[in-house]
Design a protein around this motif. Structure first.
Motif, PDB file in Angstrom:
ATOM      1  N   UNK A  73       0.807  -1.219   0.000  1.00 47.07           N
ATOM      2  CA  UNK A  73       0.000   0.000   0.000  1.00 47.07           C
ATOM      3  C   UNK A  73       0.836   1.262   0.000  1.00 47.07           C
ATOM      4  N   UNK A  74       1.928   1.272   0.756  1.00 48.82           N
ATOM      5  CA  UNK A  74       2.785   2.449   0.810  1.00 48.82           C
ATOM      6  C   UNK A  74       3.417   2.712  -0.554  1.00 48.82           C
ATOM      7  N   UNK A  75       3.943   1.673  -1.185  1.00 47.39           N
ATOM      8  CA  UNK A  75       4.563   1.854  -2.497  1.00 47.39           C
ATOM      9  C   UNK A  75       3.502   2.242  -3.528  1.00 47.39           C
ATOM     10  N   UNK A  76       2.312   1.639  -3.449  1.00 46.38           N
ATOM     11  CA  UNK A  76       1.245   1.966  -4.394  1.00 46.38           C
ATOM     12  C   UNK A  76       0.821   3.429  -4.266  1.00 46.38           C
ATOM     13  N   UNK A  77       0.781   3.956  -3.058  1.00 45.92           N
ATOM     14  CA  UNK A  77       0.428   5.366  -2.873  1.00 45.92           C
ATOM     15  C   UNK A  77       1.527   6.288  -3.381  1.00 45.92           C
ATOM     16  N   UNK A  78       2.776   5.907  -3.169  1.00 43.93           N
ATOM     17  CA  UNK A  78       3.891   6.733  -3.622  1.00 43.93           C
ATOM     18  C   UNK A  78       4.066   6.685  -5.139  1.00 43.93           C
ATOM     19  N   UNK A  79       3.701   5.536  -5.732  1.00 46.87           N
ATOM     20  CA  UNK A  79       3.906   5.321  -7.173  1.00 46.87           C
ATOM     21  C   UNK A  79       2.661   4.677  -7.780  1.00 46.87           C
ATOM     22  N   UNK A  80       1.591   5.445  -7.944  1.00 47.78           N
ATOM     23  CA  UNK A  80       0.326   4.866  -8.429  1.00 47.78           C
ATOM     24  C   UNK A  80       0.395   4.331  -9.851  1.00 47.78           C
ATOM     25  N   UNK A  81       1.457   4.652 -10.578  1.00 47.36           N
ATOM     26  CA  UNK A  81       1.607   4.163 -11.941  1.00 47.36           C
ATOM     27  C   UNK A  81       2.121   2.723 -11.996  1.00 47.36           C
ATOM     28  N   UNK A  82       2.606   2.182 -10.873  1.00 53.88           N
ATOM     29  CA  UNK A  82       3.129   0.820 -10.849  1.00 53.88           C
ATOM     30  C   UNK A  82       2.003  -0.183 -10.612  1.00 53.88           C
ATOM     31  N   UNK A  83       2.064  -1.321 -11.309  1.00 52.59           N
ATOM     32  CA  UNK A  83       1.094  -2.380 -11.052  1.00 52.59           C
ATOM     33  C   UNK A  83       1.646  -3.323  -9.975  1.00 52.59           C
ATOM     34  N   UNK A  84       0.851  -4.312  -9.589  1.00 56.22           N
ATOM     35  CA  UNK A  84       1.246  -5.201  -8.490  1.00 56.22           C
ATOM     36  C   UNK A  84       2.542  -5.944  -8.794  1.00 56.22           C
ATOM     37  N   UNK A  85       2.724  -6.387 -10.018  1.00 51.81           N
ATOM     38  CA  UNK A  85       3.947  -7.101 -10.400  1.00 51.81           C
ATOM     39  C   UNK A  85       5.161  -6.189 -10.237  1.00 51.81           C
ATOM     40  N   UNK A  86       5.055  -4.955 -10.692  1.00 46.82           N
ATOM     41  CA  UNK A  86       6.165  -4.007 -10.579  1.00 46.82           C
ATOM     42  C   UNK A  86       6.452  -3.654  -9.119  1.00 46.82           C
ATOM     43  N   UNK A  87       5.406  -3.527  -8.325  1.00 51.26           N
ATOM     44  CA  UNK A  87       5.595  -3.253  -6.893  1.00 51.26           C
ATOM     45  C   UNK A  87       6.308  -4.424  -6.232  1.00 51.26           C
ATOM     46  N   UNK A  88       5.907  -5.643  -6.554  1.00 53.44           N
ATOM     47  CA  UNK A  88       6.547  -6.828  -5.981  1.00 53.44           C
ATOM     48  C   UNK A  88       8.022  -6.893  -6.364  1.00 53.44           C
ATOM     49  N   UNK A  89       8.325  -6.609  -7.619  1.00 52.07           N
ATOM     50  CA  UNK A  89       9.723  -6.606  -8.066  1.00 52.07           C
ATOM     51  C   UNK A  89      10.518  -5.521  -7.345  1.00 52.07           C
ATOM     52  N   UNK A  90       9.918  -4.360  -7.175  1.00 48.15           N
ATOM     53  CA  UNK A  90      10.581  -3.265  -6.480  1.00 48.15           C
ATOM     54  C   UNK A  90      10.866  -3.648  -5.023  1.00 48.15           C
ATOM     55  N   UNK A  91       9.918  -4.293  -4.367  1.00 46.20           N
ATOM     56  CA  UNK A  91      10.113  -4.703  -2.978  1.00 46.20           C
ATOM     57  C   UNK A  91      11.222  -5.749  -2.860  1.00 46.20           C
ATOM     58  N   UNK A  92      11.316  -6.635  -3.833  1.00 41.46           N
ATOM     59  CA  UNK A  92      12.389  -7.641  -3.829  1.00 41.46           C
ATOM     60  C   UNK A  92      13.739  -6.950  -3.992  1.00 41.46           C
TER      61      UNK A  92
END
Length: 99
Positions: free
Chosen positions: A36-55
């Motif tokens: 949720x924090x990453x999604x709010x900071x970067x609303x243009x990213x989808x779930x796959x991109x957020x997961x990759x970013x977290x990794x």
């Protein structure tokens, strides 16, 4: 570490999801908060991109706002990311935290 008060309904959702995904309730809550924090900071990213970013953030030393911001900046080709940047009226159309 602190205590976060949540509704009974959210706690039940956490309990169900944590059991289904073999996580503790706290680990499931933290997982949802990270996404949720990453999604709010970067609303243009989808779930796959957020997961990759977290990794990548975890590989770079662990999850914290500065690490996530740095990983995102390198991925997006941004020159600099300042996670403590607070947008003002002139930043209305810019993404918070990106300079």
């Amino acid at each position: 570490m602190g205590i976060v008060k949540i509704s009974d309904q959210m706690h039940e959702s956490l309990r169900i999801a944590s059991n289904a995904l073999s996580r503790s309730i706290n680990a499931q809550a933290e997982h949802w908060m990270r996404i949720g924090m990453v999604a709010e900071l970067h609303p243009d990213l989808d779930h796959r991109e957020i997961s990759q970013l977290l990794i990548r953030a975890e590989q770079a030393g662990g999850f914290d706002l500065a690490t996530v911001a740095a990983c995102c900046a390198s991925e997006l080709g941004q020159a600099k990311v300042t996670p403590t940047h607070k947008p003002n009226k002139s930043d209305k159309n810019s993404k918070a935290g990106l300079q």
